[in-house]
Design a protein around this motif. Structure first.
Motif, short mmCIF file in Angstrom:
data_model
loop_
_atom_site.label_atom_id
_atom_site.label_comp_id
_atom_site.label_asym_id
_atom_site.label_seq_id
_atom_site.Cartn_x
_atom_site.Cartn_y
_atom_site.Cartn_z
N GLY A 1 -2.84 -45.34 43.36
CA GLY A 1 -4.01 -46.02 42.82
C GLY A 1 -3.63 -47.13 41.85
O GLY A 1 -2.46 -47.52 41.70
N LEU A 2 -4.65 -47.66 41.18
CA LEU A 2 -4.44 -48.79 40.28
C LEU A 2 -3.45 -48.49 39.16
O LEU A 2 -2.70 -49.38 38.73
CB LEU A 2 -5.78 -49.20 39.66
CG LEU A 2 -6.67 -50.12 40.50
CD1 LEU A 2 -8.07 -50.21 39.89
CD2 LEU A 2 -6.06 -51.51 40.63
N ARG A 3 -3.43 -47.24 38.70
CA ARG A 3 -2.54 -46.90 37.60
C ARG A 3 -1.08 -47.12 37.97
O ARG A 3 -0.27 -47.53 37.11
CB ARG A 3 -2.78 -45.45 37.16
CG ARG A 3 -2.03 -45.05 35.92
CD ARG A 3 -2.51 -45.84 34.71
NE ARG A 3 -3.70 -45.30 34.12
CZ ARG A 3 -4.56 -45.98 33.37
NH1 ARG A 3 -4.36 -47.27 33.14
NH2 ARG A 3 -5.62 -45.41 32.86
N GLN B 1 3.85 -40.51 34.52
CA GLN B 1 3.48 -40.63 35.94
C GLN B 1 3.66 -39.31 36.67
O GLN B 1 2.80 -38.90 37.47
CB GLN B 1 4.32 -41.71 36.61
CG GLN B 1 3.94 -41.95 38.07
CD GLN B 1 4.90 -42.87 38.77
OE1 GLN B 1 6.09 -42.59 38.86
NE2 GLN B 1 4.39 -44.00 39.25
N GLU B 2 4.76 -38.62 36.41
CA GLU B 2 5.00 -37.34 37.06
C GLU B 2 3.91 -36.34 36.71
O GLU B 2 3.44 -35.57 37.57
CB GLU B 2 6.37 -36.80 36.65
CG GLU B 2 7.54 -37.61 37.21
CD GLU B 2 8.88 -37.21 36.61
OE1 GLU B 2 8.87 -36.41 35.64
OE2 GLU B 2 9.92 -37.69 37.09
N PHE C 1 10.83 -46.34 26.57
CA PHE C 1 9.50 -46.60 27.11
C PHE C 1 9.45 -46.26 28.60
O PHE C 1 8.51 -45.61 29.08
CB PHE C 1 9.14 -48.08 26.89
CG PHE C 1 7.79 -48.48 27.40
CD1 PHE C 1 6.64 -48.22 26.66
CD2 PHE C 1 7.65 -49.12 28.63
CE1 PHE C 1 5.38 -48.59 27.13
CE2 PHE C 1 6.40 -49.49 29.11
CZ PHE C 1 5.27 -49.23 28.36
N PHE C 2 10.48 -46.69 29.34
CA PHE C 2 10.52 -46.42 30.78
C PHE C 2 10.54 -44.91 31.06
O PHE C 2 9.80 -44.42 31.92
CB PHE C 2 11.76 -47.07 31.40
CG PHE C 2 11.97 -46.71 32.84
CD1 PHE C 2 11.21 -47.30 33.83
CD2 PHE C 2 12.91 -45.76 33.20
CE1 PHE C 2 11.39 -46.96 35.17
CE2 PHE C 2 13.11 -45.41 34.52
CZ PHE C 2 12.34 -46.01 35.51
N LYS C 3 11.37 -44.18 30.33
CA LYS C 3 11.45 -42.74 30.55
C LYS C 3 10.11 -42.06 30.24
O LYS C 3 9.70 -41.15 30.96
CB LYS C 3 12.56 -42.14 29.67
CG LYS C 3 13.97 -42.53 30.11
CD LYS C 3 15.02 -41.91 29.19
CE LYS C 3 16.42 -42.26 29.65
NZ LYS C 3 17.47 -41.69 28.74
N ALA C 4 9.45 -42.50 29.18
CA ALA C 4 8.17 -41.90 28.81
C ALA C 4 7.11 -42.20 29.86
O ALA C 4 6.29 -41.33 30.20
CB ALA C 4 7.73 -42.42 27.44
N THR D 1 0.69 -43.49 24.88
CA THR D 1 -0.57 -44.14 25.24
C THR D 1 -0.88 -45.27 24.27
O THR D 1 -1.30 -46.37 24.68
CB THR D 1 -1.72 -43.12 25.25
OG1 THR D 1 -1.42 -42.08 26.18
CG2 THR D 1 -3.03 -43.78 25.65
N VAL D 2 -0.68 -45.02 22.98
CA VAL D 2 -0.89 -46.06 21.97
C VAL D 2 0.11 -47.19 22.16
O VAL D 2 -0.24 -48.38 22.10
CB VAL D 2 -0.79 -45.47 20.55
CG1 VAL D 2 -0.88 -46.58 19.50
CG2 VAL D 2 -1.87 -44.43 20.33
#
Length: 283
Positions: A201-203, A177-178, A169-172, A135-136
């Motif tokens: 949604g937007l996310r 998302q899952e 980053f992509f894997k995280a 998240t950071v």
């Protein structure tokens, strides 16, 4: 010093709060007259930029420090009731005097009506936090200097980019998302969907943007189309969907007077009526 500074700020804070209230009301009038998402999203971000910059200077923050917009605010977008996410970047950990000054700054931001989420870190601390928390790391991806030391901010940007592993980053983000989908029962067809967090949604759109930015592929749907990762038609469709969801979220915030992203049954008829008007416009 903190008490004296806080006391001296009070008249200025009252004036700033009044100014923000008036300017936010004007943004709403303009949006209602001609609903363009940028009127609210870019408009509110610009208003908040102005007040944070002014308060930073009024508090006489050190020239070697910086205040940085992160997350959606870093992207230059603020919904009507969204939190304001800030990073206060320092060259060294704060001493007692600096902590007092920071308390006056952050307290002043709340006093003028901003719901602030903030962190106070050095560049080293930012990189450690980013390595430990996706998240950071994501919020720093869209960091934007508001005022203060451009040199310190450039150091953060450079070292952040050097440390960023795009594959990791992509894997995280995929795992994130899952997990988010699971919280919403893995369906975009909820009767009371969350326009920000629900599948579809937007996310989800923001996630595509984050991955593209992290990989150096661009910062807009148009950029992805230029690289032929999507077609021009697909870029247009994505922008239209994004715009519709932004209108929906803006209307929910205005309707409820708070950061409400759930399209609850109580709101659906009112939102449907007003979106019939909004959909006449293309931006």
């Amino acid at each position: 010093m903190n008490d004296a500074l806080t006391t001296s700020l009070q008249p200025l804070l009252a004036e700033a709060r009044k100014r923000m209230t008036q300017d936010m009301a004007q943004l709403r009038v303009e949006y209602e007259a001609r609903p363009h998402t940028a009127t609210v999203l870019k408009g509110r971000a610009a208003l908040v930029d102005r007040e944070i910059t002014q308060l930073w200077m009024t508090c006489r923050m050190p020239a070697e420090a910086a205040v940085v917009a992160v997350g959606g605010y870093g992207r230059g977008e603020l919904f009507p009731a969204s939190d304001v996410d800030l990073l206060i970047l320092l060259p060294d950990p704060p001493d007692e005097a600096m902590q007092a000054r920071l308390a006056s700054l952050v307290g002043g931001l709340w006093d003028i009506g901003l719901e602030v989420g903030h962190s106070v870190r050095t560049v080293d601390e930012c990189l450690i936090a980013a390595a430990d928390d996706i998240t950071v790391q994501t919020s720093l991806l869209e960091a934007r200097l508001l005022t203060g030391s451009a040199i310190l901010f450039a150091e953060l940007a450079s070292r952040y980019r050097e440390a960023l592993d795009v594959r990791t980053f992509f894997k995280a983000k995929l795992l994130e998302q899952e997990q988010r989908y699971a919280r919403f029962n893995d369906t975009p067809y909820a009767l009371e969907p969350n326009c920000k967090e629900s599948p579809g949604g937007l996310r989800d759109l923001q996630m595509l943007g984050w991955i593209a930015r992290a990989a150096g592929l661009g910062r807009s749907w148009r950029d992805l189309a230029r690289r032929r990762l999507i077609t021009g038609s697909e870029a247009g469709e994505l922008r239209n969907v994004e715009r519709f969801l932004q209108h929906l979220r803006i209307r929910l915030h205005y309707l409820t007077g708070r950061a409400e992203d759930r399209l609850l049954f109580d709101h659906q008829e009112k939102i449907a009526r007003v979106l019939d008007i909004c959909l006449l416009y293309t931006s």
